[in-house]
Design a protein around this motif. Structure first.
Motif, short mmCIF file in Angstrom:
data_model
loop_
_atom_site.label_atom_id
_atom_site.label_comp_id
_atom_site.label_asym_id
_atom_site.label_seq_id
_atom_site.Cartn_x
_atom_site.Cartn_y
_atom_site.Cartn_z
N VAL A 31 14.22 -14.87 39.53
CA VAL A 31 14.45 -14.89 40.80
C VAL A 31 14.50 -15.83 41.98
N THR A 47 20.22 -21.50 44.43
CA THR A 47 20.67 -20.34 43.79
C THR A 47 21.53 -21.17 43.69
N LEU A 90 11.12 -8.11 46.17
CA LEU A 90 11.15 -8.77 45.69
C LEU A 90 10.58 -8.23 44.10
N ALA A 93 13.74 -7.27 43.24
CA ALA A 93 14.76 -7.77 42.71
C ALA A 93 14.36 -8.39 41.33
N VAL A 94 13.30 -8.42 40.62
CA VAL A 94 13.42 -8.27 39.66
C VAL A 94 13.32 -7.13 38.68
N VAL A 110 10.93 -17.00 37.89
CA VAL A 110 10.30 -16.97 39.81
C VAL A 110 9.50 -18.00 40.12
#
Length: 225
Positions: A31, A47, A90, A93-94, A110
């Motif tokens: 992430v 990214t 968040l 996202a995990v 992360v």
């Protein structure tokens, strides 16, 4: 508008983000958390760079599409960001990474920058064993308000010597992490200004950015499995 190419569940709603796969098509999950400017071209570029290093990298869009290059506007966007919504996005996202077939790791790493650096540590504390590596760049959460007892991740932090975030504040956070979780954070300082990795800002410092990037990538590869 921000860089977006994927959507994923966030609580009862939907969040968006920018996802890049590594050249081999699969790899450990990572992430990437934005600066206060939003999900900008810089965050999208980072990214892609993490993906090129072998990670399935996902940058959640915490501002829902807004970006800015104005400091006052960035402050407003950050202050108006609902903390509970950011936490849901968040966490989502995990979940999304761990549920993707391309992700080969049983945990995620992360990494975050500026505002995202503070979210790195809170997310790792909230997610426990699901986050195995936490790498904040020049960002700290509120010392008194953050509980690190649930943190299980290895921590490597990157901070500037010429910054509003002081060495004393960083060391106090590292001490609290150690006291509450038993994790000894690897904290590194660079003779540079805040946001020294951001090559779209005057604060960019090539030598510091290169050294920090190499250390962070090696650390993530070691711990995210």
């Amino acid at each position: 508008m921000s860089e977006q190419n994927v959507e994923f569940p966030s609580g009862d709603g939907t969040a968006h983000g920018y996802l890049e796969l590594p050249p081999g098509g699969s790899g450990p999950g990572l992430v990437v958390i934005q600066e206060w400017w939003g999900l900008t071209t810089h965050i999208a570029d980072l990214t892609r760079r993490f993906a090129a290093e072998g990670f399935v990298a996902l940058a959640p869009d915490l501002y829902g599409g807004a970006t800015t290059h104005d400091g006052a506007e960035a402050m407003r966007l950050m202050q108006e960001l609902p903390v509970d919504r950011a936490a849901r996005d968040l966490a989502g996202a995990v979940d999304h990474l761990l549920g993707r077939p391309e992700v080969t790791s049983g945990t995620v790493g992360v990494v975050g920058f500026c505002m995202g650096g503070s979210f790195v540590l809170t997310l790792a504390a909230q997610q426990g064993e699901r986050v195995s590596a936490a790498v904040p760049f020049y960002g700290l959460p509120d010392l008194d308000a953050t509980d690190y007892s649930g943190l299980r991740a290895a921590v490597q932090g990157h901070y500037a010597t010429r910054d509003r975030i002081t060495r004393e504040a960083v060391e106090a956070t590292a001490a609290k992490i150690r006291e509450q979780s038993g994790v000894q954070a690897d904290v590194r300082f660079y003779e540079a200004d805040h946001a020294f990795v951001n090559d779209e800002r005057p604060s960019y410092d090539e030598a510091s950015a290169t050294a920090a990037w190499a250390a962070a990538v090696a650390f993530l590869k070691e711990h995210v499995r």
